[in-house]
Write an enzyme that holds these catalytic residues in place. Structure first.
Site, PDB file in Angstrom:
ATOM      1  N   LYS A  72      38.109 -26.520 -59.795  1.00 21.24           N
ATOM      2  CA  LYS A  72      36.708 -26.977 -59.811  1.00 21.24           C
ATOM      3  C   LYS A  72      36.234 -27.470 -61.183  1.00 21.24           C
ATOM      4  O   LYS A  72      35.344 -28.307 -61.254  1.00 21.24           O
ATOM      5  CB  LYS A  72      35.774 -25.851 -59.333  1.00 21.24           C
ATOM      6  CG  LYS A  72      35.761 -25.664 -57.821  1.00 21.24           C
ATOM      7  CD  LYS A  72      34.692 -24.650 -57.424  1.00 21.24           C
ATOM      8  CE  LYS A  72      34.622 -24.487 -55.925  1.00 21.24           C
ATOM      9  NZ  LYS A  72      33.494 -23.648 -55.514  1.00 21.24           N
ATOM     10  N   ASN A  93      32.916 -29.507 -56.664  1.00 25.05           N
ATOM     11  CA  ASN A  93      33.624 -29.030 -55.464  1.00 25.05           C
ATOM     12  C   ASN A  93      33.871 -30.152 -54.461  1.00 25.05           C
ATOM     13  O   ASN A  93      34.589 -29.967 -53.482  1.00 25.05           O
ATOM     14  CB  ASN A  93      32.870 -27.875 -54.790  1.00 25.05           C
ATOM     15  CG  ASN A  93      31.661 -28.339 -53.997  1.00 25.05           C
ATOM     16  OD1 ASN A  93      31.073 -29.386 -54.300  1.00 25.05           O
ATOM     17  ND2 ASN A  93      31.277 -27.591 -52.989  1.00 25.05           N
TER      18      ASN A  93
HETATM   19  P1  NDP Z   1      33.526 -15.964 -59.627  1.00 24.80           P
HETATM   20  O1  NDP Z   1      34.827 -15.226 -59.731  1.00 24.80           O
HETATM   21  O2  NDP Z   1      33.318 -17.189 -60.425  1.00 24.80           O
HETATM   22  O3  NDP Z   1      32.318 -14.936 -59.982  1.00 24.80           O
HETATM   23  C1  NDP Z   1      32.257 -13.667 -59.412  1.00 24.80           C
HETATM   24  C2  NDP Z   1      30.991 -12.949 -59.860  1.00 24.80           C
HETATM   25  O4  NDP Z   1      30.921 -11.714 -59.158  1.00 24.80           O
HETATM   26  C3  NDP Z   1      30.962 -12.620 -61.346  1.00 24.80           C
HETATM   27  O5  NDP Z   1      29.647 -12.729 -61.815  1.00 24.80           O
HETATM   28  C4  NDP Z   1      31.426 -11.163 -61.365  1.00 24.80           C
HETATM   29  O6  NDP Z   1      30.936 -10.444 -62.461  1.00 24.80           O
HETATM   30  C5  NDP Z   1      30.780 -10.653 -60.108  1.00 24.80           C
HETATM   31  N1  NDP Z   1      31.438  -9.457 -59.577  1.00 24.80           N
HETATM   32  C6  NDP Z   1      32.587  -9.401 -58.875  1.00 24.80           C
HETATM   33  N2  NDP Z   1      32.862  -8.113 -58.553  1.00 24.80           N
HETATM   34  C7  NDP Z   1      31.848  -7.364 -59.053  1.00 24.80           C
HETATM   35  C8  NDP Z   1      31.565  -5.967 -59.039  1.00 24.80           C
HETATM   36  N3  NDP Z   1      32.369  -5.089 -58.441  1.00 24.80           N
HETATM   37  N4  NDP Z   1      30.419  -5.544 -59.632  1.00 24.80           N
HETATM   38  C9  NDP Z   1      29.593  -6.428 -60.249  1.00 24.80           C
HETATM   39  N5  NDP Z   1      29.829  -7.756 -60.298  1.00 24.80           N
HETATM   40  C10 NDP Z   1      30.938  -8.221 -59.706  1.00 24.80           C
HETATM   41  O7  NDP Z   1      33.345 -16.255 -58.083  1.00 24.80           O
HETATM   42  P2  NDP Z   1      32.428 -17.389 -57.394  1.00 24.80           P
HETATM   43  O8  NDP Z   1      31.105 -17.396 -58.053  1.00 24.80           O
HETATM   44  O9  NDP Z   1      33.209 -18.642 -57.298  1.00 24.80           O
HETATM   45  O10 NDP Z   1      32.314 -16.814 -55.923  1.00 24.80           O
HETATM   46  C11 NDP Z   1      31.536 -15.660 -55.640  1.00 24.80           C
HETATM   47  C12 NDP Z   1      31.452 -15.506 -54.131  1.00 24.80           C
HETATM   48  O11 NDP Z   1      30.699 -16.601 -53.610  1.00 24.80           O
HETATM   49  C13 NDP Z   1      32.807 -15.533 -53.420  1.00 24.80           C
HETATM   50  O12 NDP Z   1      32.879 -14.431 -52.539  1.00 24.80           O
HETATM   51  C14 NDP Z   1      32.793 -16.826 -52.641  1.00 24.80           C
HETATM   52  O13 NDP Z   1      33.417 -16.666 -51.380  1.00 24.80           O
HETATM   53  C15 NDP Z   1      31.302 -17.057 -52.433  1.00 24.80           C
HETATM   54  N6  NDP Z   1      30.953 -18.466 -52.276  1.00 24.80           N
HETATM   55  C16 NDP Z   1      30.274 -18.822 -51.156  1.00 24.80           C
HETATM   56  C17 NDP Z   1      29.897 -20.130 -50.950  1.00 24.80           C
HETATM   57  C18 NDP Z   1      29.170 -20.471 -49.706  1.00 24.80           C
HETATM   58  O14 NDP Z   1      29.013 -21.665 -49.438  1.00 24.80           O
HETATM   59  N7  NDP Z   1      28.691 -19.509 -48.934  1.00 24.80           N
HETATM   60  C19 NDP Z   1      30.203 -21.178 -51.924  1.00 24.80           C
HETATM   61  C20 NDP Z   1      30.892 -20.695 -53.108  1.00 24.80           C
HETATM   62  C21 NDP Z   1      31.253 -19.379 -53.250  1.00 24.80           C
HETATM   63  P3  NDP Z   1      31.683 -10.419 -63.897  1.00 24.80           P
HETATM   64  O15 NDP Z   1      31.269 -11.704 -64.600  1.00 24.80           O
HETATM   65  O16 NDP Z   1      31.164  -9.213 -64.550  1.00 24.80           O
HETATM   66  O17 NDP Z   1      33.148 -10.377 -63.611  1.00 24.80           O
END
Ligand code: NDP
Length: 283
Positions: A72, A93
């Site tokens: 991306k 995307n």
């Molecule tokens: P990233 O890996 O870029 O970001 C993940 C985020 O989640 C980070 O901020 C991370 O925090 C946080 N996180 C993960 N686990 C925990 C935890 N246990 N406690 C606290 N914070 C946590 O992922 P994306 O942003 O790309 O995707 C996130 C979700 O969004 C995915 O599940 C994806 O499927 C969904 N999504 C849905 C879309 C839709 O159209 N419905 C489109 C795009 C994504 P930290 O920075 O501290 O690691």
């Protein structure tokens, strides 16, 4: 004799891994429904092969492409132009063709905005609170800010990632953004209009929910989840119990795809058909 055309118009998705990506199911269902001679294919492309894959996409005359993990951000290096919102988000995307130019777009945040507007909710609010600061959070917060939301609070576990997003929003959008550390249970401020879980917490098969004080939710709040599978997450269940209006991530997924579909085909996407295709796949 009926006119024959054995040549499909081609679109698809590049990523790694890619095999479990469900986007093709909803796109193909939409093509069938509208009688379009289009095909959507999944391509497993390693990071080192992205440039070659883009060259191939041009040579083969693809009409568009989705890009997912890990491409991306890197894909920005190989495009002719990038839409202003995607440039701020720093991620693409969806690629569409304009003449023979490849244009980078980001439909994730736009899909979120559309899921609000389809529910009759304005994206212009005083205060939105976003859990997470990854790719989904970036796309959603940039689009909310560009739409006119005034204040954005980013709640993130890692300080560095949260601060990077806050700095980006303050520098490149008209909204005012602030960071809340997320080390213990987070209490949602009472002036929050929209709360979004933009973390990956709750994605199938993980039944977990974000660590917030659910009793701080009120029925005045719109509560939304990016997790598309399952659509009814534990997070949304808790919010619904407090009387909040909820919006699921399946809607966002369908609408981000519908926006790409329109960019590629020029036609309105049959969102009900696309949603059903995903529901069947997730069932
Ligand atoms: P990233 O890996 O870029 O970001 C993940 C985020 O989640 C980070 O901020 C991370 O925090 C946080 N996180 C993960 N686990 C925990 C935890 N246990 N406690 C606290 N914070 C946590 O992922 P994306 O942003 O790309 O995707 C996130 C979700 O969004 C995915 O599940 C994806 O499927 C969904 N999504 C849905 C879309 C839709 O159209 N419905 C489109 C795009 C994504 P930290 O920075 O501290 O690691």
């Amino acid at each position: 004799m009926a006119e024959t055309n054995y040549k499909h118009d081609l679109v698809g998705a590049m990523g790694m891994p890619i095999a479990e990506n469900p986007t093709g199911l909803m796109m193909e269902a939409a093509f069938r429904h509208l009688g379009l001679n289009w095909r959507y294919q999944l391509f497993e492309v390693a990071e080192a092969s992205l440039k070659d894959a883009l060259t191939g996409m041009r040579a083969l005359g693809f009409k568009g492409m989705n890009f997912t993990i890990p491409h991306k951000v890197n894909v920005l290096n190989y495009l002719d132009r990038v839409a202003p919102d995607a440039a701020i988000i720093g991620a693409v995307n969806t690629v569409r063709l304009e003449g023979n130019q490849l244009i980078g777009e980001n439909t994730d945040g736009k899909g979120f905005i559309r899921s609000l507007s389809e529910a009759g909710i304005s994206p212009v609010v005083n205060h939105a609170v976003i859990l997470g600061a990854g790719g989904a959070a970036r796309a959603i917060t940039v689009e909310l800010a560009l739409a006119g939301t005034k204040q954005l609070t980013i709640v993130n576990r890692s300080h560095e990632r949260g601060q990077t997003l806050v700095d980006l929003l303050n520098a490149k959008t008209p909204a005012k953004a602030g960071l809340e550390p997320w080390q213990t249970t987070y209490t949602v401020p009472q002036d929050c209009d929209i709360l979004v879980n933009a973390t990956s917490i709750g994605l199938y098969p993980d039944p977990a929910k974000p660590d917030i004080d659910y009793d701080s939710l009120t029925k005045q709040m719109i509560v939304s989840d990016v997790i598309p599978n399952p659509p009814q997450t534990a997070f949304l269940n808790e919010a619904a119990k407090r009387g909040a209006r909820t919006l699921d991530g399946l809607g966002m997924l369908v609408y981000q795809g519908a926006i790409a579909f329109k960019m590629w085909t020029g036609k309105e996407a049959p969102t009900d058909v696309m949603k059903r295709a995903l529901e069947e796949a997730f069932a």
